[in-house]
Design a protein around this motif. Structure first.
Motif, short mmCIF file in Angstrom:
data_model
loop_
_atom_site.label_atom_id
_atom_site.label_comp_id
_atom_site.label_asym_id
_atom_site.label_seq_id
_atom_site.Cartn_x
_atom_site.Cartn_y
_atom_site.Cartn_z
N SER A 71 62.19 89.92 41.30
CA SER A 71 61.77 90.12 42.67
C SER A 71 62.56 91.29 43.24
CB SER A 71 62.01 88.86 43.51
OG SER A 71 63.41 88.68 43.70
N ARG A 72 62.38 91.56 44.52
CA ARG A 72 63.13 92.63 45.17
C ARG A 72 64.63 92.39 45.14
NH1 ARG A 72 61.94 91.09 51.52
NH2 ARG A 72 61.71 88.85 51.13
N ALA A 73 65.05 91.15 44.89
CA ALA A 73 66.48 90.85 44.82
C ALA A 73 67.10 91.18 43.46
CB ALA A 73 66.72 89.38 45.14
N THR A 74 66.27 91.47 42.45
CA THR A 74 66.77 91.63 41.09
C THR A 74 67.85 92.70 40.99
OG1 THR A 74 64.67 90.88 40.15
CG2 THR A 74 66.12 92.19 38.72
N PHE A 75 67.64 93.83 41.64
CA PHE A 75 68.58 94.95 41.54
C PHE A 75 69.44 95.10 42.79
CE2 PHE A 75 65.42 96.30 38.34
CZ PHE A 75 66.26 96.64 37.30
N LEU A 76 69.52 94.05 43.60
CA LEU A 76 70.22 94.18 44.88
C LEU A 76 71.70 94.53 44.68
CD1 LEU A 76 70.04 94.08 47.93
CD2 LEU A 76 70.40 91.61 47.81
N ALA A 77 72.37 93.89 43.74
CA ALA A 77 73.78 94.20 43.51
C ALA A 77 73.96 95.65 43.07
CB ALA A 77 74.37 93.25 42.46
N GLU A 78 73.06 96.13 42.25
CA GLU A 78 73.13 97.53 41.82
C GLU A 78 72.89 98.49 42.98
OE1 GLU A 78 71.51 98.35 37.97
OE2 GLU A 78 70.63 100.24 38.66
N ALA A 79 71.97 98.14 43.86
CA ALA A 79 71.71 98.97 45.03
C ALA A 79 72.91 99.01 45.96
CB ALA A 79 70.48 98.45 45.79
N VAL A 80 73.61 97.90 46.10
CA VAL A 80 74.82 97.87 46.91
C VAL A 80 75.88 98.78 46.29
CG1 VAL A 80 76.72 96.41 47.69
CG2 VAL A 80 74.36 95.62 47.94
N ALA A 81 76.00 98.75 44.95
CA ALA A 81 76.94 99.64 44.28
C ALA A 81 76.58 101.10 44.54
CB ALA A 81 76.97 99.35 42.79
N LEU A 82 75.30 101.43 44.49
CA LEU A 82 74.87 102.81 44.75
C LEU A 82 75.14 103.19 46.21
CD1 LEU A 82 71.50 103.25 42.84
CD2 LEU A 82 73.75 104.10 42.21
N ALA A 83 75.00 102.23 47.12
CA ALA A 83 75.31 102.51 48.52
C ALA A 83 76.77 102.89 48.68
CB ALA A 83 74.96 101.32 49.40
N GLY A 84 77.64 102.27 47.88
CA GLY A 84 79.04 102.64 47.89
C GLY A 84 79.28 104.04 47.39
N MET A 85 78.29 104.61 46.70
CA MET A 85 78.36 105.98 46.21
C MET A 85 77.58 106.94 47.10
SD MET A 85 77.68 104.76 42.29
CE MET A 85 77.50 106.38 41.59
#
Length: 277
Positions: A71-85
């Motif tokens: 679902s849209r939550a599948t990559f949420l942790a990765e997206a948060v990591a990218l936001a940190g970048m």
């Protein structure tokens, strides 16, 4: 002597006059739950993840499309990591998301309906790019894509259709939609299989991924993939133009942490992100 609950209550006392100490690491990140309309009566649920942005700067952005079991939550942790970048992300619920998978699967048993639904899904993704580039501070020249499994198939089509994509990661994919149908429809054999293949042939990722150049493509493939063969993965890669690269992982279809690290590092380089994690 029996200890009653009232006698135990002091065990949970604390100094309420002293506020909790707060430590904040990284950067401020916003996660918004939204729905965007792509056609009358058709909405796409998504998470929009955005980093804190200094005035006068512009951020790269990544569109994520999950695999069949996701679902849209599948990559949420990765997206948060990218936001940190310093990158924003839009993570969409595909028509095959967990709570709509049954209806979608029933629809695409008919190859003619599959063509219509797949066309609509590509338009959903293009409208997702519209949404991203409309956000304040997003750099329209640094838009990337990450898709996994069936998400990679649609990403290949998107990369061939929409020139706004500047980078795409295609994870554990194949070049034909009929390969996905065959995994999910055990009775799709013989002439039924051939009819399905012919009906969707012009829409196949193998056709469109060759039109993605000069967009850089990063293919990630699993040595122990439960659904697609090594030959299918290699053929998918070979249909793409340059620049492209392929990495194999000693993992199953869902890939692994090494693939995540490589993916984030590759996006950081191609989209000029601040730092790699």
């Amino acid at each position: 002597m029996e200890r009653k609950a009232d006698n135990l209550r002091p065990l949970f006392d604390y100094d309420a006059e002293r506020p909790p100490a707060i430590e904040i690491g990284g950067t401020d990140i916003s996660v918004r739950d939204l729905t965007y309309q792509t056609a009358p009566g058709r909405g796409v649920r998504a998470y929009l993840v955005t980093p804190a942005r200094e005035e006068g700067t512009r951020s790269a952005a990544v569109l994520y499309l999950h695999p069949g079991l996701g679902s849209r939550a599948t990559f949420l942790a990765e997206a948060v990591a990218l936001a940190g970048m310093g990158a924003a992300s839009l993570l969409v619920d595909a028509p095959w998301a967990a709570d709509t998978a049954a209806a979608w699967g029933q629809a695409v048993t008919d190859p003619e309906e599959a063509v219509r639904e797949h066309n609509r899904t590509v338009i959903d993704l293009r409208r997702g790019i519209d949404l991203l580039v409309a956000q304040p501070g997003i750099d329209p020249d640094r838009i990337g894509f990450v898709g996994h499994s069936v998400g990679a198939l649609f990403g290949a089509v998107l990369a061939g259709v929409d020139r706004r994509l500047r980078a795409a990661v295609l994870m554990a994919g194949t070049g034909r939609f009929v390969d996905v149908a065959a995994v999910n429809l055990p009775d799709l054999q013989g002439e039924k299989f051939e009819h399905y293949r012919r009906t969707l042939a012009e829409l196949d990722p193998a056709v469109w991924v060759g039109r993605a150049a000069p967009t850089p493509l990063f293919f990630q493939a699993a040595l122990r993939d439960e659904f697609f063969t090594e030959e299918q993965a290699r053929e998918f890669f070979e249909q793409a133009g340059e620049p492209k690269s392929l990495e194999w992982y000693d993992a199953g279809h869902l890939l692994d942490e090494a693939a995540r690290r490589d993916r984030v590092a590759w996006l950081a380089g191609v989209l000029s992100l601040e730092r790699s994690r």
